[in-house]
Design an enzyme around this catalytic site. Structure first.
Site, PDB file in Angstrom:
ATOM      1  CB  ILE A 159      -1.004  -0.038   1.175  1.00  0.00           C
ATOM      2  CG1 ILE A 159      -2.061   0.915   0.753  1.00  0.00           C
ATOM      3  CG2 ILE A 159      -0.510   0.389   2.402  1.00  0.00           C
ATOM      4  CD1 ILE A 159      -3.470   0.512   1.771  1.00  0.00           C
ATOM      5  CD1 TRP A 160       2.859   1.685  -3.949  1.00  0.00           C
ATOM      6  CD2 TRP A 160       0.481   1.989  -3.229  1.00  0.00           C
ATOM      7  NE1 TRP A 160       1.957   1.139  -4.820  1.00  0.00           N
ATOM      8  CE2 TRP A 160       0.714   1.374  -4.496  1.00  0.00           C
ATOM      9  CE3 TRP A 160      -0.684   2.320  -2.738  1.00  0.00           C
ATOM     10  CZ2 TRP A 160      -0.680   0.928  -5.191  1.00  0.00           C
ATOM     11  CZ3 TRP A 160      -1.989   1.924  -3.466  1.00  0.00           C
ATOM     12  CH2 TRP A 160      -1.541   1.190  -4.540  1.00  0.00           C
ATOM     13  CG  HIS A 161       1.837   3.021   3.613  1.00  0.00           C
ATOM     14  ND1 HIS A 161       0.580   2.803   4.516  1.00  0.00           N
ATOM     15  CD2 HIS A 161       1.199   3.909   2.899  1.00  0.00           C
ATOM     16  CE1 HIS A 161      -0.516   3.527   4.456  1.00  0.00           C
ATOM     17  NE2 HIS A 161      -0.059   4.202   3.226  1.00  0.00           N
ATOM     18  CE1 TYR A 162       9.292   3.529  -1.172  1.00  0.00           C
ATOM     19  CE2 TYR A 162       7.163   2.480  -1.764  1.00  0.00           C
ATOM     20  CZ  TYR A 162       8.337   3.221  -2.086  1.00  0.00           C
ATOM     21  OH  TYR A 162       8.341   4.102  -3.276  1.00  0.00           O
ATOM     22  CG  HIS A 163       8.904   2.721   6.894  1.00  0.00           C
ATOM     23  ND1 HIS A 163       7.592   2.007   6.532  1.00  0.00           N
ATOM     24  CD2 HIS A 163       9.336   1.966   8.044  1.00  0.00           C
ATOM     25  CE1 HIS A 163       7.384   1.134   7.496  1.00  0.00           C
ATOM     26  NE2 HIS A 163       8.545   1.119   8.364  1.00  0.00           N
TER      27      HIS A 163
END
Length: 574
Positions: A506-510
């Site tokens: 869900i494109w929340h990479y960190h």
């Protein structure tokens, strides 16, 4: 629903193409990355200093798709070299995207706007009053209250009926229970991004260059055998021309990396800061051996259940969230849309299922390792053959907080435009898998609730929903996976396999430049002077249920803090 795609004219007098940049220039701050953190940071710093903001992509205002909710998936599906979205595939096999546009991830995400929780703020060591002021500064421009359609309202009532309490109404705050959050899409479906925050800029204090690809950071030394000091950057324009920007003399001047969770660790390594053995293997001169660069990479795993509906559903992205007490967030997105292109388009455009369109890479029909371009093409073609009624419905998703599982990032080559190699190790930690199973079970309860009955077929067994999801958009793509029989959700081991097989991003990479490993609590790079990292790469966990509000807040928060520090060094009259 048919929406014309047109670009919105924004006249930032300080925004130009990098081909028009001078060969050599001097600034107080050089910010690498005009993204979700870089834009508010640059706007703030420009009030009292000379700022250079370098963005590798173009302007969101020149591409009407970026600003339209109905064209959300079109941007992610565009894999051209000029796309605002740059696709990458993690070593886990999960297809993902990174932004390549002014405004960063706020230009390509699903738009949900929510703050970090109070505990997250305390753990980060941020001043709560300054944090609140920074959030409000951002919210005045980009945050809106969504109007719930019937399907989203049913998800909300279903969460409350099944015990995701209390009812927190409409709020940006991150608190347990069910809430309606904010959105960066306004009532007309127009996206508002971090690039809009540049309206706060002092036009005389900032230069913004588009399609400016930073090759490396330049370093010098104070005295003999002391710490390296950032002195400037080398960047190239779209025609291959080379430009150099240096820091002005002064103790408060800095180079700041805001290139995101992939770009910032990648740029540090390309500039000679990172694991020494890895850098030497690529022929990079080592400025500083800093093993933590590229470590701690995480992406919050997301799994979703497709719920075919007997009733029409609205087209919506994330609006409602259930913040559970077992470490999973429950959200929904609804409605197939294949009328956003002009009628008579030849050939007919691919059908669009928003954030779950297979052309975006969100493909649960095969396990991650089998999500090849050929599999995506087959899914897109298959969707075109399915009757409209079969695609009437929506997805209820769960995503894992944290997460606990971590991986790493490494360079593939010396090209800053290429994607680095990254592995997130989804579900390597048992807590993440446990939370996924609990989240899937919570989705089952919502689907079975009275509040949601309008949008489910009578006697629709939940294992059937698992199997429909695993086979979406048609059941001929991948056979042999069945996740339980009739009745309830079935064997927890089957749900664990469902989590592993259907995991998406869900494109929340960190991570990659985390506090304590790469930067200190003021985001200064350890062992280096005049260099900071201010973006989501510094996070040890994703804040709230969606990080974009906090990343924008952090840009403003740190900009204010740096200006205060500057006043102490130079005095208020400078």
């Amino acid at each position: 629903m048919c929406v014309a795609v047109r670009a919105v004219s924004v006249n930032y007098t300080f925004m130009r193409e990098a081909v028009n940049a001078p060969p050599v220039a001097y600034y107080d701050y050089i910010i690498i990355g005009g993204g979700t953190a870089g834009c508010p940071l640059a706007a703030t710093l420009s009030q009292r200093s000379r700022v250079l903001l370098l963005e590798r992509g173009g302007s969101p205002y020149e591409d009407g798709r970026v600003l339209s909710m109905l064209h959300f998936s079109d941007v992610l599906a565009d894999t051209s070299a000029s796309s605002p979205s740059q696709r990458f595939v993690s070593e886990d096999g999960v297809i993902n995207s990174r932004p390549r546009v002014l405004g960063g991830g706020s230009c390509i995400n699903a738009g949900f706007f929510t703050r970090a929780g109070a505990g997250y703020v305390r753990a980060a060591g941020w001043d709560p009053r300054e944090v609140l002021a920074a959030y409000r500064w951002v919210e005045d421009v980009v945050a809106f209250q969504p109007a719930l359609g019937p399907w989203q309202a049913a998800v909300r009532r279903g969460l409350l009926e099944t015990g995701v309490l209390p009812d927190n109404g409409v709020t940006y705050d991150h608190i347990p229970g069910t809430k309606v959050g904010g959105s960066i899409f306004d009532a007309d479906g127009r996206r508002h991004t971090a690039a809009d925050l540049l309206r706060y800029s002092n036009p005389d204090g900032i230069d913004l260059f588009l399609r400016a690809r930073v090759a490396r950071i330049l370093f010098g030394y104070k005295g003999e055998w002391t710490k390296p000091v950032a002195r400037g950057v080398v960047y190239r324009d779209a025609q291959g021309g080379t430009h150099v920007a240096y820091l002005n003399r002064g103790g408060a001047n800095e180079v700041i990396l805001s290139a995101g969770a992939l770009g910032s660790p990648q740029q540090l390594m390309l500039s000679g800061i990172g694991p020494a053995d890895h850098l030497r293997s690529l022929g990079i001169d080592v400025i500083l051996d800093l093993p933590g660069v590229g470590q701690g990479m995480s992406d919050n795993p997301m799994n979703a259940i497709y719920v075919p509906s007997p009733s029409p559903v609205e087209v919506s992205l994330i609006q409602v969230v259930g913040i559970t007490r077992f470490g999973s967030y429950i959200e929904g997105a609804s409605g197939a849309n294949w009328n956003s292109h002009p009628s008579g388009t030849q050939p007919p455009p691919p059908r669009n299922f928003g954030m779950f369109s297979p052309q975006t890479g969100q493909l649960a029909t095969v396990p991650p390792a089998q999500r090849t371009p050929e599999a995506i093409a087959r899914a897109v073609e298959a969707m075109s053959q399915v009757p409209d009624a079969a695609l009437r419905g929506g997805f209820i998703l769960e995503k894992v907080l944290g997460p606990q599982s971590t991986g790493s990032l490494a360079l593939r080559n010396l090209d800053p435009d290429d994607n680095p190699s990254v592995r997130f190790n989804y579900f390597a930690h048992p807590d993440d898998l446990r939370r996924c199973v609990a989240g899937i079970s919570a989705i089952e309860r919502v689907i079975r609730s009275r509040a949601f009955s309008r949008f489910t077929y009578p006697n629709f067994a939940f294992p059937a929903a698992l199997n429909v999801t695993a086979d979406f958009p048609v059941n001929t793509l991948y056979g042999g996976r069945r996740f339980g029989g009739g009745g309830g959700g079935g064997d927890p081991r089957a749900l664990e396999q469902f989590c592993r097989d259907t995991v998406m991003t869900i494109w929340h990479y960190h991570g990659g430049c985390q506090v304590g490993r790469v930067v200190d609590r003021d985001y200064k790079v350890l062992g280096v002077e005049a260099l900071r990292v201010i973006d989501g790469s510094t996070f040890n966990a994703s804040p709230g249920t969606n990080p974009q509000a906090t990343v924008m807040m952090l840009g403003r928060y740190m900009g204010v803090k740096l200006l205060k520090e500057r006043m102490l060094v130079e005095g208020p009259g400078v």
